[in-house]
Design a protein around this motif. Structure first.
Motif: not given
Ligand code: DX5
Ligand code: ZN
Length: 207
Positions: A21-37
């Motif tokens: 479903e997302l294939k027409d997007a420009y790129m995939i945004h991936l939010d990596v979170m460490d529980g500290v920052f």
């Protein structure tokens, strides 16, 4: 203006269907979170690897972690289009050098309360400036409109430097056009997109 869907609040019961479903997007945004920052913990390299396996789209990795240098190797191995670190995190200079050395696009993110003029120190090495339009840590928050003044400032720097501007957080149909008009190059869209019945149609219309 291009769209980068954030996977953070996406339904994950059928990843293959989602990425189709997302294939027409420009790129995939991936939010990596460490529980500290940030308070939240999201996902790490294994999940990002799976997204890479299932999608042809470039990856846009947003590291909301206290010590990016400790994590960069894992994400550089995925050859993403961009890796973004926060100016508020530790060893920013070293992180930027490491990303650049590996031929990956360098992103630098600014929290809503962080002055944007600090970008000047790094502007020659940066390929993407991410203007946070919510406080990082969670999807589904309200867009903070005053952050768009940072986009105006960045437009001036763009005259002599080569980078793109991304906004992240609370983007929906009510503010998407402001972002476009102010000169934003890429908008990250999360919760709003997943509420839509026809995501792929919306992405095609906003290509
Ligand atoms: C917030 C994240 C965003 C978020 C965007 O910390 O960086 O990428 O997932 O999601 P929405 O569009 O729901 O604000
Ligand atoms: Zn993000």
């Amino acid at each position: 203006m291009k769209i980068a869907p954030s996977i953070l609040n996406a339904p994950l019961d059928n990843l293959e269907k989602l990425l189709e479903e997302l294939k027409d997007a420009y790129m995939i945004h991936l939010d990596v979170m460490d529980g500290v920052f940030v308070k939240n913990i999201s996902f790490g390299k294994h999940f990002c690897e799976e997204i890479k396996r299932l999608s042809k789209l470039p990856l846009d990795i947003h590291l909301m972690v206290e010590n990016p240098v400790d994590h960069l190797k894992d994400f550089l191995n995925l050859s993403p289009k961009f890796i973004t670190v926060h100016i508020e995190s530790n060893d920013v200079k070293k992180s930027i050098e490491l990303i650049k050395k590996n031929g990956v696009g360098v992103g630098l993110a600014f929290n809503p309360e962080t002055p944007i003029d600090q970008v000047k120190m790094f502007i020659k090495d940066v390929d993407l400036v991410l203007v946070m339009t919510v406080n990082p840590g969670f999807g589904g928050q309200k867009f903070i409109e005053k952050c768009l003044s940072k986009v105006d400032f960045l437009q001036l720097l763009k005259k002599e430097n080569n980078f793109i501007v991304e906004v992240d957080g609370g983007v929906d149909d009510s503010n998407l056009n402001y972002c476009r008009d102010r000169g934003v190059d890429v908008s990250v869209v999360g919760s709003y997109l997943y509420k839509l019945k026809n995501k792929s149609e919306w992405l095609k219309a906003n290509k």
